[in-house]
Design a protein around this motif. Structure first.
Motif, PDB file in Angstrom:
ATOM      1  N   ASP A 136      34.788  35.418  50.971  1.00  0.00           N
ATOM      2  CA  ASP A 136      34.340  34.812  49.721  1.00  0.00           C
ATOM      3  C   ASP A 136      33.154  33.875  49.918  1.00  0.00           C
ATOM      4  O   ASP A 136      32.235  33.820  49.091  1.00  0.00           O
ATOM      5  CB  ASP A 136      35.483  34.043  49.054  1.00  0.00           C
TER       6      ASP A 136
ATOM      7  N   CYS B  95      27.688  39.538  43.961  1.00  0.00           N
ATOM      8  CA  CYS B  95      29.122  39.616  43.683  1.00  0.00           C
ATOM      9  C   CYS B  95      29.469  38.935  42.362  1.00  0.00           C
ATOM     10  O   CYS B  95      30.313  39.421  41.590  1.00  0.00           O
ATOM     11  CB  CYS B  95      29.924  39.000  44.825  1.00  0.00           C
ATOM     12  N   ALA B  96      28.817  37.816  42.086  1.00  0.00           N
ATOM     13  CA  ALA B  96      29.065  37.120  40.820  1.00  0.00           C
ATOM     14  C   ALA B  96      28.612  37.980  39.646  1.00  0.00           C
ATOM     15  O   ALA B  96      29.315  38.070  38.622  1.00  0.00           O
ATOM     16  CB  ALA B  96      28.337  35.780  40.810  1.00  0.00           C
TER      17      ALA B  96
ATOM     18  N   ALA C  67      28.422  41.209  39.549  1.00  0.00           N
ATOM     19  CA  ALA C  67      29.252  42.403  39.435  1.00  0.00           C
ATOM     20  C   ALA C  67      30.720  42.071  39.195  1.00  0.00           C
ATOM     21  O   ALA C  67      31.539  42.983  39.018  1.00  0.00           O
ATOM     22  CB  ALA C  67      29.115  43.244  40.697  1.00  0.00           C
ATOM     23  N   GLY C  68      31.064  40.777  39.205  1.00  0.00           N
ATOM     24  CA  GLY C  68      32.452  40.382  39.011  1.00  0.00           C
ATOM     25  C   GLY C  68      33.350  40.750  40.181  1.00  0.00           C
ATOM     26  O   GLY C  68      34.540  41.031  40.004  1.00  0.00           O
ATOM     27  N   ILE C  69      32.784  40.748  41.377  1.00  0.00           N
ATOM     28  CA  ILE C  69      33.522  41.129  42.582  1.00  0.00           C
ATOM     29  C   ILE C  69      33.930  39.880  43.350  1.00  0.00           C
ATOM     30  O   ILE C  69      33.119  38.973  43.550  1.00  0.00           O
ATOM     31  CB  ILE C  69      32.661  42.039  43.491  1.00  0.00           C
ATOM     32  N   GLU C  70      35.183  39.820  43.796  1.00  0.00           N
ATOM     33  CA  GLU C  70      35.655  38.770  44.691  1.00  0.00           C
ATOM     34  C   GLU C  70      35.940  39.417  46.047  1.00  0.00           C
ATOM     35  O   GLU C  70      36.953  40.103  46.211  1.00  0.00           O
ATOM     36  CB  GLU C  70      36.910  38.103  44.141  1.00  0.00           C
TER      37      GLU C  70
END
Length: 408
Positions: free
Chosen positions: A229, A169-170, A172-175
């Motif tokens: 998260d 996620c980090a 890919a910039g996903i939250e």
């Protein structure tokens, strides 16, 4: 009942109870209370000025380090473990009596989910019952799995999925929790309130019923957004699967009697957990999604449980005082939420942000001591706690026997 006829389905009789596990559950409930207190006190959303007032005579940075090292996440680990252990015990007991164990267990989880929904929407947004009930429906998928495979699945969900998930996620910039946070803001806006202008302590801590209803209408979304998260959902499932494995060992007489295994869990948990949690306590970011929390929380929590069970034969007279609290875990957990609302929220005394954290913990000690006394008094007169009786009636359709508590 004639010979060969299956025993009637119903909760397990009192003679089947294991006092050490009841006491361990009571211990876990105490830890969960201590871990929840900063939220009620207002620490997570206090302004710098409010933080100074809350800190009072203690160093807030030192308290934060203590909280992250000793409390944060360790006791929900124990509770989740006992929940999975309870599934193994309950299914075994029901099937030995000729009942449809899976059908009864699913009814039990549906009833818990309903109780949890009422709790999270109407009483306290920090609820754990909805998560336990939802994940409980997944446990039967692993019931035929071998011990070795079950351990692999447990470790994968406990460590592999969260660590990989955070990293991916980090990158890919996903939250993961962002959609739920946006939904919470939309719900607040629909009620005519600008979320960005809310001062939480003044709003819910000193507001009235309207503010409380608004807060509860969005709290569930923030709750599950944070759980996405920090990957707590996967971690809780992994811990439950470890509990299932522990339940199998217990049924074979290889858990409480196996002090070598308990020592391995204690030493191994401390070797892994202490360095990781020291890093979590002292090195930024102090986030449950940090590598230190993902790696160190569960091992240290499991070490707490192993230490408790190792001490049990030598300190039963003292530790046994916690057994009544554990037998009434659902009642006591919900009671803690109600009392927390009445003390800290504006619908009650409105003490959020107005009591130094040291005195907040003094209140917790008084509350828990009261729960020990009240639980002991109640169980001397009744076979189970009031919410446990309701839960069982929802499961079985009629009151009967004692049965296993929240996590067993």
């Amino acid at each position: 009942m004639t010979a060969g006829e299956p025993a009637p389905a119903g909760p397990a009789p009192g003679k089947d109870r294991i006092e050490a596990l009841d006491a361990l559950r009571g211990f876990a409930l105490f830890g969960i209370l201590l871990a929840n207190l900063p939220y009620w006190a207002g620490l997570p959303f206090a302004s710098p000025e409010e933080l100074k007032a809350l800190a009072g005579r203690i160093d807030l940075q030192a308290f934060s380090a203590f909280f992250n090292f000793v409390l944060d996440g360790k006791f929900y680990t124990l509770f989740s473990l006992l929940f999975g252990l309870g599934f193994a015990l309950q299914l075994d007991r029901l099937e030995r009596r000729g009942a449809d164990g899976l059908r009864i267990f699913r009814r039990r989880m549906a009833a818990l989910l309903l109780i949890g929904c009422l709790h999270i929407f109407l009483i306290w947004d920090g609820d754990i019952l909805t998560l336990y009930a939802a994940l409980g429906f997944a446990l039967p998928l692993f019931r035929r799995t071998s011990d070795r495979a079950l351990l692999v699945w447990a470790l994968a969900f406990l460590f592999g999925v969260p660590v990989a998930g955070v990293a991916l996620c980090a990158a890919a910039g996903i939250e993961p929790g962002a959609p739920l946070f946006a939904l919470a803001s939309a719900i607040t806006a629909a009620q005519g309130i600008d979320n960005a202008k809310i001062a939480p302590i003044a709003f819910v801590g000193h507001g009235g019923w309207h503010e409380f209803v608004v807060w509860q209408s969005t709290g569930w979304a923030y709750n599950y957004g944070e759980r996405l998260d920090n990957w707590r959902i996967a971690k809780v499932l992994g811990t439950m699967l470890l509990g299932m494995l522990a339940g199998r060992y217990l049924l074979r007489g290889q858990l409480l009697e196996n002090r070598r295994l308990l020592w391995i869990v204690l030493v191994g948990g401390l070797v892994i957990g202490v360095p990781a949690n020291l890093a979590y306590a002292h090195l930024p970011p102090h986030s449950q999604a940090s590598w230190s929390s993902l790696i160190g929380t569960a091992p240290q929590g499991l070490a707490y449980g192993a230490a408790f069970l190792l001490a049990w034969p030598h300190a039963r007279a003292v530790l046994g005082l916690l057994s009544p609290v554990g037998r009434m875990a659902l009642t006591n957990y919900l009671t803690q939420s109600v009392v927390g609302d009445l003390i800290f929220y504006g619908i009650g005394l409105g003490m959020m942000g107005r009591i130094e954290i040291l005195f907040v913990y003094a209140i917790a000690l008084v509350l828990y001591a009261g729960q020990i006394l009240l639980s002991r008094w109640w169980l001397a007169r009744r076979r189970q706690g009031p919410m446990e009786a309701l839960w069982r009636r929802m499961t079985y359709g009629a009151p009967s026997g004692e049965g296993a508590p929240l996590a067993a």
